[in-house]
Design an enzyme around this catalytic site. Structure first.
Site: not given
Lengths: 61, 61, 61, 61, 61, 61
Positions: B7, C1-3
């Site tokens: 993500f 971030m990101p994950e």
């Protein structure tokens, strides 16, 4: 409930996706015996260049 | 199998994303000893305005 | 971030999983040029009987 | 950490989504007592025709 | 709809998690103006040793 | 590819879940015309107390 998320590469037609939403819902209702209205299905599409198998993006396979 | 979903906020280049798909696949193969062809990686991008840290969207950070 | 979320069947050792967390983090840092501390990786394990390829659960393959 | 992913149909305004990012972050901070900066929220939008309840896509409901 | 998935390390109390389910639901209702009954929230817990920040599992931080 | 993730509350029998894996796979094959062996389905179960509709955990509904 339950909620089904389909991670797929872009490229299918709207008709194919509509059929998928319907058939997955039926699969859940028949298997879990839940009410149809409680089943949510989401198709999360990814561009082929952002999705890979074996490290090779799908637009290069 | 396994399937890896990343993500990330939008904004990286295609070259960066291609490198990420390759390197994550290698990481899984080296760590889990699975066949490369069984590893699927998807990058699920989100516009910066739809993703936040500390409640502040990434387009305002 | 990101994950990064890794969907995997149960059955790997803790050492393999620790290696995977480390190597995936390195892959993201090298590819996206982000700070290591901003990268979150989660391994979501599923019992083999709850995960299938070709409709056959992994505990029957 | 934690990371929150919101699966929603397209159609809300940017203002609504900004409010959602803020309020979900507050909810996590108040409930889990974590630092605000450790909370990541992503809104994964899906076109209404790719998301269904009861097998019927949201653009036909 | 929408559906909210919270990826969190294990370790919070049931009371904290019950509060989180309630507060996230309220956040969605207030931001998107949807009916409360249409909002599904799932907390996907991961053992601290299977989740990392900066490549270091949370049970070693 | 594609990969299907089912987010469901705990409580179904193994037989129900085996049926679900099979039927969802068939739904994807029939709708997208892909090879059966390319379809991965994972059931991510959540304890009823960690999953809610309308802010009320499923173990209290």
């Amino acid at each position: 409930m339950p909620e089904v998320v389909v991670f797929a590469a872009e490229g299918r037609s709207d008709a194919q996706k509509r059929t998928l939403l319907k058939k997955i819902t039926e699969a859940v209702v028949e298997s879990f015996g839940v009410d149809k209205e409680s089943v949510i299905v989401s198709i999360q599409e990814t561009p082929k260049k952002h999705k890979s198998r074996g490290g090779v993006p799908f637009d290069e396979r």
